[in-house]
Design an enzyme around this catalytic site. Structure first.
Site, PDB file in Angstrom:
ATOM      1  N   HIS A 181     -11.438  23.446 -41.882  1.00 18.10           N
ATOM      2  CA  HIS A 181     -10.690  23.106 -40.673  1.00 18.10           C
ATOM      3  C   HIS A 181     -11.473  22.198 -39.730  1.00 18.10           C
ATOM      4  O   HIS A 181     -10.896  21.673 -38.772  1.00 18.10           O
ATOM      5  CB  HIS A 181     -10.305  24.391 -39.935  1.00 18.10           C
ATOM      6  CG  HIS A 181     -11.479  25.195 -39.488  1.00 18.10           C
ATOM      7  ND1 HIS A 181     -12.289  25.876 -40.358  1.00 18.10           N
ATOM      8  CD2 HIS A 181     -12.005  25.413 -38.256  1.00 18.10           C
ATOM      9  CE1 HIS A 181     -13.248  26.480 -39.695  1.00 18.10           C
ATOM     10  NE2 HIS A 181     -13.109  26.214 -38.414  1.00 18.10           N
ATOM     11  N   ASP A 182     -12.774  22.010 -39.988  1.00 21.07           N
ATOM     12  CA  ASP A 182     -13.608  21.170 -39.131  1.00 21.07           C
ATOM     13  C   ASP A 182     -13.964  19.826 -39.762  1.00 21.07           C
ATOM     14  O   ASP A 182     -14.658  19.027 -39.135  1.00 21.07           O
ATOM     15  CB  ASP A 182     -14.918  21.897 -38.793  1.00 21.07           C
ATOM     16  CG  ASP A 182     -14.728  23.019 -37.800  1.00 21.07           C
ATOM     17  OD1 ASP A 182     -13.775  22.953 -36.994  1.00 21.07           O
ATOM     18  OD2 ASP A 182     -15.520  23.978 -37.825  1.00 21.07           O
ATOM     19  N   ASP A 200     -18.300  32.916 -38.212  1.00 26.92           N
ATOM     20  CA  ASP A 200     -18.385  31.629 -37.528  1.00 26.92           C
ATOM     21  C   ASP A 200     -19.755  31.451 -36.868  1.00 26.92           C
ATOM     22  O   ASP A 200     -20.218  32.352 -36.157  1.00 26.92           O
ATOM     23  CB  ASP A 200     -17.263  31.561 -36.479  1.00 26.92           C
ATOM     24  CG  ASP A 200     -17.118  30.206 -35.837  1.00 26.92           C
ATOM     25  OD1 ASP A 200     -16.714  29.259 -36.532  1.00 26.92           O
ATOM     26  OD2 ASP A 200     -17.410  30.101 -34.628  1.00 26.92           O
ATOM     27  N   ASP A 258     -11.659  35.808 -40.311  1.00 29.74           N
ATOM     28  CA  ASP A 258     -12.638  34.986 -39.617  1.00 29.74           C
ATOM     29  C   ASP A 258     -13.255  35.822 -38.504  1.00 29.74           C
ATOM     30  O   ASP A 258     -12.539  36.410 -37.682  1.00 29.74           O
ATOM     31  CB  ASP A 258     -11.966  33.746 -39.020  1.00 29.74           C
ATOM     32  CG  ASP A 258     -12.833  32.511 -39.125  1.00 29.74           C
ATOM     33  OD1 ASP A 258     -14.023  32.625 -38.825  1.00 29.74           O
ATOM     34  OD2 ASP A 258     -12.325  31.449 -39.505  1.00 29.74           O
TER      35      ASP A 258
END
Length: 570
Positions: A342-343, A210, A102
């Site tokens: 994850h969001d 990201d 990431d």
């Protein structure tokens, strides 16, 4: 258009996202770690995925669970050591998989040495590595309304925080401990490129980037339209897909990847990106990223008040959205396919009814689109949203900030909690449910966030030997992508676009045709089929609850069916 002979490896690949904090704990401290991930790689190999994507493991104060990085080239001790990472990477490669890191470079932690220097004085050489501005005239710094712009943070409140040392404000689109880097400064870009090369030299196989379309801001930093939340405004147009973002990504590709041998993967998370933008970002001739994460389809159940004001999903809207992206990137570019990350809350609770059938029906629809599928940890088990009893059970900074601000604004606390239970990010972050044992086999200690009570029956161990399990349905979907070129690179045609409950489409490559028909509703549905499908071969089904004759398919609730025609078959 990508065709079979020249198709990149990732067109037939499936990516699995690991959120390290919640995957597997080897030390008993209640937090997942790198050794724990390594111990469960056999699960991923058994599933059949090709790429492991690790959410951040870097040194971090953990204000946003690792998305606030204080050292890009160090592993946070909560996850282990750099040696632990090297062993994990070696084990991933030994199993024939790749590992993607990431990359969080829109912002750092406020504890990163770069920011510590930047805030130390206006004349510091790194001052311009971040976005600093004086108070808005005629206000005095610290007064309400003195912030340089009226933008509201993604995590509630202003995007600007006053730094007492220099009397100026710094920009943070997210938490105040996540100051935004100034990519207009070439020194910033060079430092990021150097860091990326360091990880590639170590052996990693690419990056998930990201909010990477936020790295180019409009330098004027104008106010946005007022949203009504404490007088704050929406500055999205000023910082999303800004004027130099394509230039920055092309430079990154040249400086980091040019001249390297290897099969790398780059995927850019891009909130608000349109399909027109995505065609540019993913056009191989432009040299930017291989694919993007877009958010259109996971915003369709957001109400007028945003994600924490959810509304029921209209399946026709979902088909229109995903179908539009399939068509738009069919000739140029490439799609990423996901329900969960994850969001996002768990799709089986969000768009399904929590059942095995709804989990497998939704998986069938997603994986047989054209694009690279992403599986988020636990999705392959049908893990559901969690029954959070109260605000004390929550851990996510976004959810906690929203709760407190909403209650302060006069909203009913229980109503706010109801929305958080449905849409909060903590739903994705409860520990992976490995067994029916203590704490789901995740830890010997007390987990950092509570395990879902349904782990006593919903867990990996219970599914390994059950051929009808969610796990084995995911295995079969992944195998289809690996073995049938029509799934990887075939054309896509949406069918029954106006049907409120059935999702149907056709994939075609040369003389091979696949028909996917799924009832995404809790009642039986009957749909008409073209006559030739009566003689088709059933490739995959998630239930015995279907019947096909010369003119129609009868689908029981949440039934999904995949039919195949080849050559002269009719």
């Amino acid at each position: 258009m990508i065709d079979r002979p020249t198709a990149p490896w990732w067109t037939s690949a499936v990516v699995y996202q690991v959120y390290p904090r919640s995957f597997a704990d080897s030390t008993g401290d209640g937090i997942g770690d790198l050794v724990g991930i390594t111990s469960r790689l056999d699960h991923l190999q058994r599933l059949g995925v090709d790429v492991v994507w690790l959410s951040p493991i870097y040194l971090s104060p953990q204000a946003d669970n690792g998305y606030d990085i204080s050292d890009y080239q160090a592993v946070d001790p909560v996850f282990g050591t750099l040696e632990d990472f090297d062993r994990l990477l070696a084990q991933v490669h030994e199993r024939g998989m790749r590992l993607v890191m990431d990359l969080v470079v829109n912002h750092t932690s406020d504890e990163h040495p770069w920011f510590v220097e930047s805030r130390s004085g206006k004349d510091n050489p790194k001052r311009d590595w971040y976005w600093w501005r004086p108070a808005r005239e005629p206000f005095t710094a610290g007064e309400p309304g003195a912030e340089p712009t009226n933008w509201e943070s993604f995590f509630s409140g202003p995007t600007w925080t006053l730094d007492e040392t220099t009397g100026e404000y710094y920009l943070h689109l997210f938490d105040r401990k996540q100051p935004d880097l100034n990519w207009e400064n070439p020194e910033v870009r060079a430092a990021v490129h150097e860091m990326m090369r360091w990880w590639l030299d170590r052996g990693v196989d690419g990056f998930r980037m990201d909010v990477i379309n936020f790295i180019s801001k409009h330098p004027e930093l104008r106010d946005g339209p007022t949203t009504g939340t404490g007088g704050l405004g929406n500055g999205f147009a000023q910082f999303a897909t800004g004027p130099r973002v394509h230039e920055f990504l092309q430079e990154m590709r040249r400086e980091v990847f040019a001249g390297r041998t290897g099969n790398f993967l780059t995927v850019g998370e891009m909130p608000g990106v349109t399909w027109e933008d995505a065609r540019l970002f993913t056009d191989p001739a432009r040299g930017e990223v291989d694919m993007v994460f877009q958010f259109e389809h996971v915003s369709l159940d957001h109400g007028p008040g945003g994600k924490f004001d959810p509304k029921p999903l209209d399946l026709r809207d979902l088909k229109a959205s995903l179908g539009r992206w399939q068509t738009a990137l069919g000739e140029t570019g490439w799609n990423s396919l996901y329900w969960n990350n994850h969001d996002q809350p768990r799709v089986v609770s969000r768009f399904g009814d929590g059942s095995r059938e709804s989990a497998t029906a939704l998986a069938t629809v997603l994986h047989l689109h054209r694009g690279t599928p992403y599986v988020y940890q636990g999705e392959e088990l049908g893990m559901t949203n969690a029954p959070f009893a109260g605000v004390d059970d929550l851990r996510d900074v976004e959810s906690l900030n929203h709760f407190h601000r909403a209650v302060e604004a006069g909203q009913d606390p229980e109503a706010v909690l109801t929305a958080l239970r449905a849409m909060g990010r903590d739903n994705a972050r409860t520990p992976v449910q490995w067994t029916a044992d203590h704490e789901a086999g995740f830890t010997d200690g007390t987990p950092w966030i509570a395990v879902n009570p349904n782990h006593t029956w919903l867990n990996a161990a219970a599914q390994y030997d059950d051929p009808h399990s969610v796990f084995h349905h995911y295995r079969r979907l992944i195998e289809l992508r690996h073995t049938r070129p029509v799934v990887a690179v075939g054309d896509f045609t949406m069918l029954l676009a106006d049907h409120p409950h059935v999702y149907a489409f056709e994939r075609r490559l040369d003389d091979v045709r696949l028909l996917v028909v799924a009832n995404l509703h809790g009642t039986e549905q009957t749909v008409d089929l073209a006559p030739e499908w009566a003689g088709a071969t059933a490739v995959l089904s998630n239930t015995a609850g279907h019947d096909v004759d010369a003119s129609r398919a009868i689908l029981q609730p949440w039934a999904a069916l995949v039919l195949e025609l080849t050559g002269g078959q009719s």
